[in-house]
Scaffold this motif. Sequence first.
Motif, PDB file in Angstrom:
ATOM      1  N   VAL A 206       0.836  -1.190   0.000  1.00 49.06           N
ATOM      2  CA  VAL A 206       0.000   0.000   0.000  1.00 49.06           C
ATOM      3  C   VAL A 206       0.876   1.247   0.000  1.00 49.06           C
ATOM      4  N   GLN A 207       1.959   1.248   0.753  1.00 48.31           N
ATOM      5  CA  GLN A 207       2.860   2.406   0.786  1.00 48.31           C
ATOM      6  C   GLN A 207       3.509   2.630  -0.567  1.00 48.31           C
TER       7      GLN A 207
ATOM      8  N   LYS B 209       3.737   5.851  -5.562  1.00 47.77           N
ATOM      9  CA  LYS B 209       3.607   5.975  -7.013  1.00 47.77           C
ATOM     10  C   LYS B 209       2.476   6.931  -7.377  1.00 47.77           C
ATOM     11  N   LEU B 210       1.382   6.873  -6.628  1.00 51.00           N
ATOM     12  CA  LEU B 210       0.260   7.764  -6.879  1.00 51.00           C
ATOM     13  C   LEU B 210       0.667   9.219  -6.668  1.00 51.00           C
ATOM     14  N   ASP B 211       1.452   9.477  -5.629  1.00 52.19           N
ATOM     15  CA  ASP B 211       1.942  10.838  -5.389  1.00 52.19           C
ATOM     16  C   ASP B 211       2.808  11.328  -6.537  1.00 52.19           C
ATOM     17  N   ILE B 212       3.655  10.463  -7.057  1.00 55.79           N
ATOM     18  CA  ILE B 212       4.516  10.835  -8.186  1.00 55.79           C
ATOM     19  C   ILE B 212       3.670  11.167  -9.411  1.00 55.79           C
ATOM     20  N   VAL B 213       2.667  10.344  -9.667  1.00 54.75           N
ATOM     21  CA  VAL B 213       1.791  10.585 -10.822  1.00 54.75           C
ATOM     22  C   VAL B 213       1.020  11.891 -10.641  1.00 54.75           C
TER      23      VAL B 213
END
Length: 121
Positions: free
Chosen positions: A50-51, A56-60
Motif C-alpha cells: 500500500v505504501q 507511485k500515486l503521489d509521483i503521478v
Amino acid sequence: MEEFLLRWGPLLLAAFGLIYSIASSRGKAANDRVAKIETKLEEKASATTVQVVVGKLDIVEDRVSKVEGELKHLPDRDITHRLELAISKLEGRIEVMDERLQPVAEMAKRVQNRMFEEVRP
C-alpha cells in the motif's frame, strides 16, 4: 395430538437435525472460503504494498500537476486560429512586397552594371 407427536415426532426431529447439519456445514464451508479470500487480500494488500502504491500515486499526481501547469501557458483554440489568420495575412503582404520590389531589384542590377561599365575604360 400425542399420537401425532409420537408418530411424526422422531421423523420431524430427524428432518430438522438433517437440515441444521446441512446448513451449518454449508455455512462452515462459506466461512472457510471467506477466510481464504481474506488471507489472500491481506497478502496482496500488505502495508508495504500500500505504501508503494501511495508513493507511485503521489509521483503521478505531481507529474499531472506539472503537465497541467504547462498546458495553461499554451494558446487555446481561438488564439491559435487568430495566429493562423495573422500568418496568412503576413504571407499575402510579403508576396505583394516581393512583387513590388522586383522592379527595384532590376533597377539596382542595371545601376550596378552601368557602374562596372564606367569603371572599365
